[in-house]
Motif scaffolding. Structure first.
Motif, PDB file in Angstrom:
ATOM      1  N   ALA A  33       2.244   1.003  -1.122  1.00  0.00           N
ATOM      2  CA  ALA A  33       3.016   2.239  -1.166  1.00  0.00           C
ATOM      3  C   ALA A  33       2.747   2.955  -2.481  1.00  0.00           C
ATOM      4  O   ALA A  33       2.706   2.323  -3.542  1.00  0.00           O
ATOM      5  CB  ALA A  33       4.508   1.962  -1.019  1.00  0.00           C
ATOM      6  N   SER A 183       9.454   2.225   0.642  1.00  0.00           N
ATOM      7  CA  SER A 183       8.391   1.429   0.019  1.00  0.00           C
ATOM      8  C   SER A 183       8.803  -0.036  -0.103  1.00  0.00           C
ATOM      9  O   SER A 183       7.997  -0.946   0.109  1.00  0.00           O
ATOM     10  CB  SER A 183       8.031   2.007  -1.357  1.00  0.00           C
ATOM     11  N   ALA A 187       6.141  -2.273   2.026  1.00  0.00           N
ATOM     12  CA  ALA A 187       4.898  -2.528   1.293  1.00  0.00           C
ATOM     13  C   ALA A 187       4.802  -3.934   0.698  1.00  0.00           C
ATOM     14  O   ALA A 187       5.794  -4.548   0.327  1.00  0.00           O
ATOM     15  CB  ALA A 187       4.731  -1.498   0.178  1.00  0.00           C
ATOM     16  N   ILE A 190       3.614  -1.961  -4.617  1.00  0.00           N
ATOM     17  CA  ILE A 190       4.089  -0.609  -4.884  1.00  0.00           C
ATOM     18  C   ILE A 190       3.465  -0.113  -6.179  1.00  0.00           C
ATOM     19  O   ILE A 190       3.580  -0.749  -7.227  1.00  0.00           O
ATOM     20  CB  ILE A 190       5.624  -0.561  -4.984  1.00  0.00           C
TER      21      ILE A 190
END
Length: 235
Positions: A33, A183, A187, A190
């Motif tokens: 992300a 996120s 993810a 990040i």
């Protein structure tokens, strides 16, 4: 094997630098992300990886290994083609076309194959767009705020759908988002962009599905919001 490698990569427009000498390696299959304030360079980086904006001035190197598919915030469906024809546009193999029905089933739209895009809701259009992107089973999926215009409940459903499809196809994913919670939920890693540079790089080593009240996610959420200039004392 790395799916994406950037070395001292810079990009700008009209003598204005947007991305400034970025070094980045993303392993194959990783879900990344990209967070950052407006103007930090998130979309510029994504579009560079997608091979868009040919008028941009770039330096350094950007290497992508494998095929690439792009998922935008707007569905970009052709209104004069029905859903099925939007999905099969550009596909030539019989096997690929045969998988359209299965993909529509996976996104919950198997009864919409013959309808026109303007009869679909915003969430349904994005499901078609997601199906179109993953139907080709790309090695790399580049997603530019694909759920930003959806209501909260539809966005949650799209999160689950994306994770299920990614688990099956296993592409490398780069998701540009302004949503810190999104996120954290999706993810493996990040990245925070600030003034054209990667200012933070966090691994999120938690299995899916995730809960935002997990202590690790709560701590990282506070850190990310502070990095983005959000006061957290009242959140």
């Amino acid at each position: 094997m790395h799916a994406i490698q950037l070395h001292r990569f810079s990009r700008g427009f009209d003598k204005k630098t947007i991305l400034d000498a970025i070094d980045l390696s993303i392993p194959a299959g990783q879900f990344v992300a990209l967070l950052g304030e407006s103007g930090s360079g998130k979309t510029t980086l994504l579009r560079a990886l997608a091979g868009l904006d040919q008028d941009a001035i770039s330096n350094g190197s950007a290497i992508i290994n494998g095929t690439v598919s792009v998922l935008f915030q707007d569905s970009r469906l052709l209104p004069w083609l029905n859903v099925e024809d939007n999905l099969t546009l550009g596909l030539h193999s019989v096997q690929a076309k045969a998988s359209v029905k299965q993909m529509l089933q996976k996104v919950g739209l198997d009864d919409k194959a013959k309808v026109w895009p303007n009869t679909l809701s915003g969430g349904q259009k994005q499901r078609v767009s997601l199906a179109r992107s993953l139907l080709r089973e790309p090695d790399v999926l580049l997603a530019d705020e694909p759920f930003g215009a959806l209501d909260a409940l539809t966005r949650m459903r799209m999160h689950g759908l994306l994770l299920r499809l990614v688990e099956r196809i296993k592409p490398t994913v780069i998701l540009v988002t302004h949503d810190v919670d999104e996120s954290l939920l999706l993810a493996d890693r990040i990245l925070v962009l600030k003034e054209g540079k990667i200012s933070e790089d966090h691994a999120v080593a938690l299995a899916h599905p995730r809960r935002l009240d997990h202590p690790l996610l709560m701590a990282l959420r506070t850190r990310l919001l502070q990095s983005l200039g959000v006061e957290t004392e009242f959140l």
